[in-house]
Design an enzyme around this catalytic site. Structure first.
Site, PDB file in Angstrom:
ATOM      1  N   HIS A  82     130.004 -11.413 -80.218  1.00  0.00           N
ATOM      2  CA  HIS A  82     130.368 -11.283 -78.807  1.00  0.00           C
ATOM      3  C   HIS A  82     130.954  -9.900 -78.572  1.00  0.00           C
ATOM      4  O   HIS A  82     131.711  -9.383 -79.397  1.00  0.00           O
ATOM      5  CB  HIS A  82     131.412 -12.330 -78.408  1.00  0.00           C
ATOM      6  CG  HIS A  82     131.895 -12.159 -76.999  1.00  0.00           C
ATOM      7  ND1 HIS A  82     131.176 -12.620 -75.910  1.00  0.00           N
ATOM      8  CD2 HIS A  82     133.003 -11.550 -76.496  1.00  0.00           C
ATOM      9  CE1 HIS A  82     131.828 -12.313 -74.797  1.00  0.00           C
ATOM     10  NE2 HIS A  82     132.936 -11.668 -75.124  1.00  0.00           N
ATOM     11  N   ASP A 161     134.553 -23.361 -68.184  1.00  0.00           N
ATOM     12  CA  ASP A 161     134.741 -21.906 -68.129  1.00  0.00           C
ATOM     13  C   ASP A 161     134.060 -21.308 -66.908  1.00  0.00           C
ATOM     14  O   ASP A 161     134.604 -20.411 -66.264  1.00  0.00           O
ATOM     15  CB  ASP A 161     134.210 -21.240 -69.397  1.00  0.00           C
ATOM     16  CG  ASP A 161     134.281 -19.723 -69.317  1.00  0.00           C
ATOM     17  OD1 ASP A 161     135.400 -19.200 -69.176  1.00  0.00           O
ATOM     18  OD2 ASP A 161     133.219 -19.073 -69.349  1.00  0.00           O
ATOM     19  N   ARG A 168     139.180 -17.395 -61.300  1.00  0.00           N
ATOM     20  CA  ARG A 168     139.992 -16.248 -61.747  1.00  0.00           C
ATOM     21  C   ARG A 168     139.588 -14.980 -61.009  1.00  0.00           C
ATOM     22  O   ARG A 168     140.428 -14.143 -60.676  1.00  0.00           O
ATOM     23  CB  ARG A 168     139.824 -16.037 -63.253  1.00  0.00           C
ATOM     24  CG  ARG A 168     140.553 -17.061 -64.115  1.00  0.00           C
ATOM     25  CD  ARG A 168     140.064 -17.003 -65.554  1.00  0.00           C
ATOM     26  NE  ARG A 168     140.184 -15.656 -66.092  1.00  0.00           N
ATOM     27  CZ  ARG A 168     139.413 -15.176 -67.069  1.00  0.00           C
ATOM     28  NH1 ARG A 168     138.448 -15.905 -67.587  1.00  0.00           N
ATOM     29  NH2 ARG A 168     139.594 -13.956 -67.516  1.00  0.00           N
ATOM     30  N   SER A 183     138.347 -18.296 -72.374  1.00  0.00           N
ATOM     31  CA  SER A 183     137.026 -18.134 -71.781  1.00  0.00           C
ATOM     32  C   SER A 183     136.005 -17.713 -72.830  1.00  0.00           C
ATOM     33  O   SER A 183     134.936 -18.332 -72.975  1.00  0.00           O
ATOM     34  CB  SER A 183     137.077 -17.090 -70.653  1.00  0.00           C
ATOM     35  OG  SER A 183     135.782 -16.825 -70.157  1.00  0.00           O
ATOM     36  N   LYS A 187     133.240 -20.580 -75.289  1.00  0.00           N
ATOM     37  CA  LYS A 187     131.773 -20.447 -75.322  1.00  0.00           C
ATOM     38  C   LYS A 187     131.289 -20.233 -76.757  1.00  0.00           C
ATOM     39  O   LYS A 187     130.247 -20.749 -77.150  1.00  0.00           O
ATOM     40  CB  LYS A 187     131.325 -19.293 -74.425  1.00  0.00           C
ATOM     41  CG  LYS A 187     131.568 -19.536 -72.941  1.00  0.00           C
ATOM     42  CD  LYS A 187     130.876 -18.521 -72.070  1.00  0.00           C
ATOM     43  CE  LYS A 187     131.493 -17.140 -72.129  1.00  0.00           C
ATOM     44  NZ  LYS A 187     132.743 -17.049 -71.378  1.00  0.00           N
TER      45      LYS A 187
END
Length: 436
Positions: A82, A161, A168, A183, A187
């Protein structure tokens, strides 16, 4: 138990119980808690923070709000990657085929661009006919067949999320580290990989501009990942200037291909080699990061990484002729230069402005439904530490609307700071976060 009590608890700086957090996520995802109530809790979290245990509980509850992918039918250690994103970040398109060329199964779910950064899914779709929307069974078949699949995130992954992220965005709570961690990591946990590598970007072109906050974010995500039973490593990378030479979807797809051909910019190659080396080690290949970096470079030199990318494109219905004929990628009509009007050395770049300029000429989205022009973007000629003279080109704007391009010239010129004294070039890798 009710949401009012939970809001008051966090408002008064008290620690939420596991049961309170699970209740909130379950009921909000189902629609039984109103947005205005969830907004109040998010603001209380933003102002008062969360303990590590609370963050872990929030992450796990969010990950369980939808489908947990079962990748057990795929042999080998699955390592997910990520990135917190940035300007010119085309790393996924390069490093994932390189890692897959070692026989490591690679499954990567990527997002679309929103705001001043472009998403990997959009960059892949700049390749004609490339299909990013794979069903789970199709993804698993592809990985079993060729060892790699790059796709958009399933709608069933961490739906809590999706709801909280949208909230948000409009409540001024995006910057909260507990909310960012939950968040991202929810995932990653739901995506089913065995291990997780995190690239946390920091600098003027990153979400986290401050290195100390970026480090805190990386350390927190690494701890949460490890506590959740997934070996997690963080790599801090520098986003004080664009990564590589090009920013924009088709331009970055082309640069990714050129990098796999051995013609990449040094900063791009370095980041790919470091990230790839750690992914290999986490997958059980090699114990030396230095040796693994050499092995990654070897896959570039041999062309095996490029061939794996070709297989990926073919398997996901894309036109693989672009690999040998890059002119098949969309090209903008105009190429407008941004010239410097003083001598000196580039000392600073407001990198976010370069990403914003891509959006301004049509290459990004301000809202999720916006249509983008894959062909437009920015070509970077000068970076920090480079010597410049009056009349030198700092950037080229690739655009299909010449008027829009020329409107960006002064904006981009002001994004460069020039020093009369020599300036050191900046390093791409800032630090590695392990066992935080």
């Amino acid at each position: 138990m009710n949401i009012g009590e939970i809001i008051k608890c966090k408002r008064d700086c008290q620690e939420l119980s596991t049961e309170q957090i699970e209740y909130f996520i379950k009921e909000y995802t189902c629609g039984n808690i109103a947005d205005y109530q969830a907004s109040s809790l998010l603001m209380a979290i933003y102002l008062n923070g969360m303990t590590e245990r609370e963050i872990l509980d929030l992450t796990i509850a969010m990950s369980k709000s939808g489908e947990i992918l079962d990748l057990s039918s795929i042999d080998g250690v699955k390592v997910d990657k990520h990135s917190t994103g940035g300007v010119g970040d085309k790393i996924t398109m390069i490093v994932m085929p390189l890692v897959a060329s070692f026989g490591v199964p690679v499954i990567k779910m990527s997002g679309r661009g929103l705001g001043y950064t472009q998403g990997t899914a959009d960059k892949l779709e700049a390749i004609p006919n490339f299909k990013v929307g794979l069903e789970m069974d199709e993804m698993i078949r592809n990985v079993k067949r060729i060892g790699i699949a790059l796709m958009t995130q399933s709608e069933n992954i961490a739906p809590a999320d999706k709801k909280l992220y949208a909230l948000r965005d409009v409540t001024g709570t995006v910057e909260s580290i507990p909310l960012i961690v939950s968040s991202v990591m929810s995932k990653k946990l739901a995506a089913g990989a065995d291990k997780i590598l995190l690239e946390v970007t920091c600098g003027s072109g990153a979400f986290m501009e401050n290195e100390m906050r970026a480090r805190t974010l990386a350390e927190t995500m690494v701890r949460v990942g490890n506590l959740a039973g997934k070996e997690t490593i963080g790599v801090l990378t520098n986003m004080n200037q664009p990564l590589g030479r090009f920013c924009g979807n088709a331009l970055e797809a082309k640069e990714a291909i050129e990098t796999l051909k051995g013609k990449g910019e040094s900063d791009v190659v370095e980041v790919c080699c470091v990230l790839g080396a750690y992914m290999l080690k986490m997958a059980g290949i090699g114990t030396s990061i230095v040796e693994n970096m050499k092995a990654i470079q070897g896959k570039i030199d041999s062309g095996e990484g490029l061939e794996k990318f070709r297989e990926l494109v073919q398997r996901q219905w894309g036109d693989s002729r672009v690999i040998d004929e890059p002119e098949r990628l969309m090209t903008a009509k105009y190429k407008v230069p941004v010239l410097i009007d003083e001598d000196g050395f580039v000392s600073e770049i407001e990198t976010k402005n370069i990403g914003q300029a891509v959006v301004n000429i049509g290459g990004g989205r301000l809202e999720k439904g916006d249509t983008i022009d894959y062909s437009v973007g920015i070509e970077v000629e000068k970076k920090i530490g480079d010597n410049v003279k009056v009349g030198d080109v700092l950037l080229y704007i690739h655009a299909n609307d010449e008027k829009k391009a020329k409107e960006q010239v002064e904006f981009l010129k002001k994004s460069y700071k020039i020093s009369k004294k020599p300036v050191e070039k900046i390093k791409a890798i800032l630090d590695i976060v392990e066992n935080a």
